[in-house]
Design an enzyme around this catalytic site. Structure first.
Site, PDB file in Angstrom:
ATOM      1  N   LYS A   5       0.839  -1.209   0.000  1.00 34.96           N
ATOM      2  CA  LYS A   5       0.000   0.000   0.000  1.00 34.96           C
ATOM      3  C   LYS A   5       0.866   1.247   0.000  1.00 34.96           C
ATOM      4  O   LYS A   5       0.620   2.192  -0.736  1.00 34.96           O
ATOM      5  CB  LYS A   5      -0.869   0.028   1.271  1.00 34.96           C
ATOM      6  CG  LYS A   5      -2.204  -0.627   1.109  1.00 34.96           C
ATOM      7  CD  LYS A   5      -3.083  -0.294   2.315  1.00 34.96           C
ATOM      8  CE  LYS A   5      -4.423  -0.973   2.162  1.00 34.96           C
ATOM      9  NZ  LYS A   5      -5.317  -0.715   3.267  1.00 34.96           N
TER      10      LYS A   5
ATOM     11  N   CYS B  46     -18.973  -1.506   8.667  1.00 32.49           N
ATOM     12  CA  CYS B  46     -19.142  -0.976  10.026  1.00 32.49           C
ATOM     13  C   CYS B  46     -20.468  -1.259  10.727  1.00 32.49           C
ATOM     14  O   CYS B  46     -20.460  -1.559  11.918  1.00 32.49           O
ATOM     15  CB  CYS B  46     -18.852   0.514  10.038  1.00 32.49           C
ATOM     16  SG  CYS B  46     -17.094   0.820   9.793  1.00 32.49           S
TER      17      CYS B  46
END
Ligand code: NAD
Ligand code: UGA
Length: 452
Positions: free
Chosen positions: A35, A282
């Site tokens: 990343k 979430c």
């Protein structure tokens, strides 16, 4: 101000990039080398509208840098954000091991001066104090093994994040409120200074609006605000889905009902879109974590448990509708329109499409799918049991039914008349009540929505 954001996922990267854009110096740290390599090349590892452009401009202005070295970030910055993931454990409680690793990492790199350590990750109530202890442990370890004179001072802040994926940049510059939980006035002052350009709406779409409200609380209350907000929104969606299921039975239209109740300012019109329910990284994990916390304290949260079970059932409502319309699903070709948990994101975490695909596979249907992002990205390899098509027209070809799972804007503009002609049976189940039934019917489809 000098800021370090540890964890550059959907929240950390957006936070870091936006804070750099308003003029702070930001170091984004991640332990995923791939990343960081990508971000150093100016590429965003996630799809979020507007993020790449903002990332590139802040990097070239020198306000934003990327590193795998937490020590460098901790030593350089005054404000340290913890923004790592807090997924669910199989028990439903929050897995805080990444927060723990970062807190220990911060503790073992603090050398001198005053730092504000901010929990941006969604963490169980009490985590602020726990992070404080972990940081102190790290410092104590360092003191044991070092001759250096460590003159370290820090405070903990809880600063929960309310951004939505797909509109994360907009939400960061136009928040409804900023919550700062701490018992340190010095830390609160620094956080207010950090957010001042956003509080003053300097980067807002409407700079004429009043300043963004700042809610100052203690640590535990700030942590609870985050869970309560997500639990409320998830429950609101489950509520309208419950109403939709009753509408289906009594012959009412939930979209009209939602409009009728949403205009009551005590209810509000947002988050009343009925369909196949909530997904994403979430809502499920945060509602489960709150149920788990309540349980730890001897409280059985029946309302939240119902919100979760309604949502589980809701995902499979399209299967019931397909069975009602087509009777036998074995051997039928079903085309899935949309795979991500919501539009404008590449996030497949807890996407309803995955449950629908699993169940249809179990029933012997043959599956194809088209998603504007997944069809063009490497993500398609991770989704099994379905052939990924490159466009909607190819998807429709030979299908016995289409199921709209994600409400991507481009699905409003498809040539449904052409698609209907190439299908075996022109049936569409609109799992998001997103399309206009009349338009679909005049394009030759049998249209089936949820609660309408
Ligand atoms: P994510 O999984 O996308 O990103 C987490 C990042 O942390 C990854 O890049 C990972 O490599 C990195 N990481 C893990 N351990 C690390 C370590 N020891 N050192 C450095 N980096 C490390 O997660 P996310 O979706 O951004 O969520 C982060 C937190 O924010 C969670 O607690 C979540 O509940 C909360 N949150 C998420 C959203 C959202 O829309 N995704 C919104 C509000 C709050
Ligand atoms: C949600 C919250 O909206 C954010 O405030 C919060 O910061 C974030 O969770 C988080 O903590 O991660 P997000 O998951 O990105 O944001 O997306 P939402 O727009 O809330 O949608 C969640 C799910 O609910 C999606 O699957 C969406 O399709 C569904 N939904 C949403 C409905 O089914 N009906 C609605 O009316 C609204």
């Amino acid at each position: 101000m000098r800021v370090c954001v540890i964890g550059t996922g959907y929240v950390g990267l957006v936070t870091g990039v936006c804070l750099a854009h308003v003029g702070h110096h930001v170091i984004c740290v991640d332990n995923n080398e791939e990343k960081v390599k990508l971000m150093k090349l100016g590429q965003s590892p996630i799809f979020e509208p507007g993020l790449s452009e903002l990332m590139q401009s802040s990097t070239s202005s020198g306000c934003l840098e990327f590193s795998t070295d937490i020590g460098y970030g901790v030593e350089t910055a005054d404000i340290l954000f913890i923004a790592v993931g807090t997924p669910s454990l199989p028990t439903g409680e929050s897995d805080t091991r990444y927060v723990e690793a970062v807190a220990k990492g911060i503790g073992s790199h603090l050398v001198k001066g005053y730092k504000v350590i901010v929990n941006k990750s969604t963490v169980p109530i009490g985590s602020g104090d726990w992070v404080r202890l972990l940081v102190l442990d790290g410092i104590a370890e360092r003191k044991k093994s070092s001759l250096e004179n460590l003159d370290v001072n820090f405070d903990i802040v809880s600063n929960p994040e309310f951004l939505r994926e797909g509109s994360a940049i907009y939400d960061t510059f136009n928040p409804d409120r900023i919550v700062i939980g701490s018992n340190s006035s010095k830390a609160i002052e620094m956080m207010q200074e950090l957010y001042q350009p956003i509080i003053e709406r300097k980067y807002s779409e409407n700079s004429q609006l009043a300043a963004v409200p700042v809610v100052l609380t203690d640590l535990n209350s700030a942590e609870m605000i985050k869970y309560a907000a997500n639990a409320f929104l998830a429950t609101k969606i489950s509520f309208i889905n419950e109403v939709a299921n009753i509408c289906d039975r009594v012959g009412a239209d939930v979209t009209q009902v939602a409009q009728g109740i949403g205009l009551d300012s005590r209810i509000g019109s947002k988050f009343l879109q009925a369909g196949i329910g909530w997904g994403g990284s979430c809502f499920a994990k945060d509602v489960s974590a709150l149920i788990h916390t309540a349980n730890d304290y001897g409280y059985d949260s029946e309302l939240l448990k119902s919100a979760v079970s309604i949502n589980h059932r809701q995902r499979l409502i399209v299967i019931e509708k397909l069975q009602y319309e087509l009777k036998i699903l074995k051997g039928k070709i079903i085309g899935i329109l949309g795979l991500t948990f919501k539009p404008d994101t590449d996030d497949m975490r807890d996407a309803p499409a995955l449950n629908i695909i699993e169940q249809l596979n179990r029933l012997g249907a043959k599956l194809k799918a088209y998603d504007p992002i997944v069809s063009q990205s490497g993500l398609s390899h991770a989704i099994t049991g379905v052939t990924i098509e490159s466009d909607a027209q190819r998807l429709a070809d030979g299908c016995d039914a289409l199921v709209l799972v994600t409400d991507w804007q481009e699905f409003l503009k498809l040539d449904y008349a052409d698609m209907a002609k190439s299908m075996n049976q022109p049936l569409i189940i609109d799992g998001r009540n997103f399309l206009d039934p009349k338009k679909l019917e005049s394009a030759g489809f049998r249209y089936v929505g949820v609660g309408r």
